[in-house]
Design a protein around this motif. Sequence first.
Motif, PDB file in Angstrom:
ATOM      1  N   PHE A 101       8.099  13.307  -3.891  1.00 19.81           N
ATOM      2  CA  PHE A 101       7.565  12.871  -2.604  1.00 19.81           C
ATOM      3  C   PHE A 101       8.632  12.277  -1.686  1.00 19.81           C
ATOM      4  O   PHE A 101       8.327  11.878  -0.584  1.00 19.81           O
ATOM      5  N   GLU A 124       2.416   9.220  -8.645  1.00 23.78           N
ATOM      6  CA  GLU A 124       1.963  10.597  -8.456  1.00 23.78           C
ATOM      7  C   GLU A 124       0.599  10.738  -9.112  1.00 23.78           C
ATOM      8  O   GLU A 124       0.405  10.351 -10.257  1.00 23.78           O
ATOM      9  N   ASP A 127      -3.418  15.347  -7.258  1.00 21.27           N
ATOM     10  CA  ASP A 127      -3.343  16.149  -6.052  1.00 21.27           C
ATOM     11  C   ASP A 127      -2.527  15.512  -4.917  1.00 21.27           C
ATOM     12  O   ASP A 127      -2.411  16.085  -3.843  1.00 21.27           O
ATOM     13  N   TYR A 128      -1.963  14.327  -5.141  1.00 15.08           N
ATOM     14  CA  TYR A 128      -1.163  13.713  -4.079  1.00 15.08           C
ATOM     15  C   TYR A 128      -0.268  12.608  -4.659  1.00 15.08           C
ATOM     16  O   TYR A 128      -0.406  12.209  -5.809  1.00 15.08           O
ATOM     17  N   GLU A 129       0.620  12.126  -3.809  1.00 18.61           N
ATOM     18  CA  GLU A 129       1.505  11.017  -4.172  1.00 18.61           C
ATOM     19  C   GLU A 129       1.193   9.827  -3.272  1.00 18.61           C
ATOM     20  O   GLU A 129       0.779   9.984  -2.133  1.00 18.61           O
TER      21      GLU A 129
END
Length: 182
Positions: A101, A124, A127-129
């Motif tokens: 990221f 993390e 599906d995202y950070e």
Amino acid sequence: FTEQLQDKMFTIEYTEKQAKKEAEIENLKGDAEMTKKWLLVVCTLLALGGTMGVFWMRDYRKIGKLNKQLSYQKEEIDSSITYAKQIQSAVLPERHEYGAFFSERFVLYRPKDVVSGDFYWGAEFDDYEMVMVADCTGHGVPGAFMSMLGTTSLHDIAARGVRDAGVILNELRSIVKKVLHQ
């Protein structure tokens, strides 16, 4: 008449000589008194100077001992703070941990003091950070305590599966209040 005149002149001369000798004796006595007074002043000053010298040497030795103690304590504190910096650095994410990221970004972390109240954190999820940059109240050691508290609390919150930024911040606030008894 001449004999009487000679006797009177002898008496006058004798009286004058006696008066001069007595005046000279008085002058010598005055000089002796003045010399005694000066000698007393000089002896008093020497005694006072010697006494001050003794106290000065004693204080000089005390100051030397105190300087050694302060130097030792400073080394201990510096060593402790340096170790705290190592601990704080170990808690901050490494470059490879936030590479995904932060692939096109960088972290500029320059604490005001050896240790800092500023920190960054990232996690993390599937599906995202999530990334957080925080500035805790205080600098130096107190700020470092706060940043350690914040970092470890964020790890705990994320480990429990909390994903919403607002909830994370509220939980972080609650933990800080609870730990600090506020």
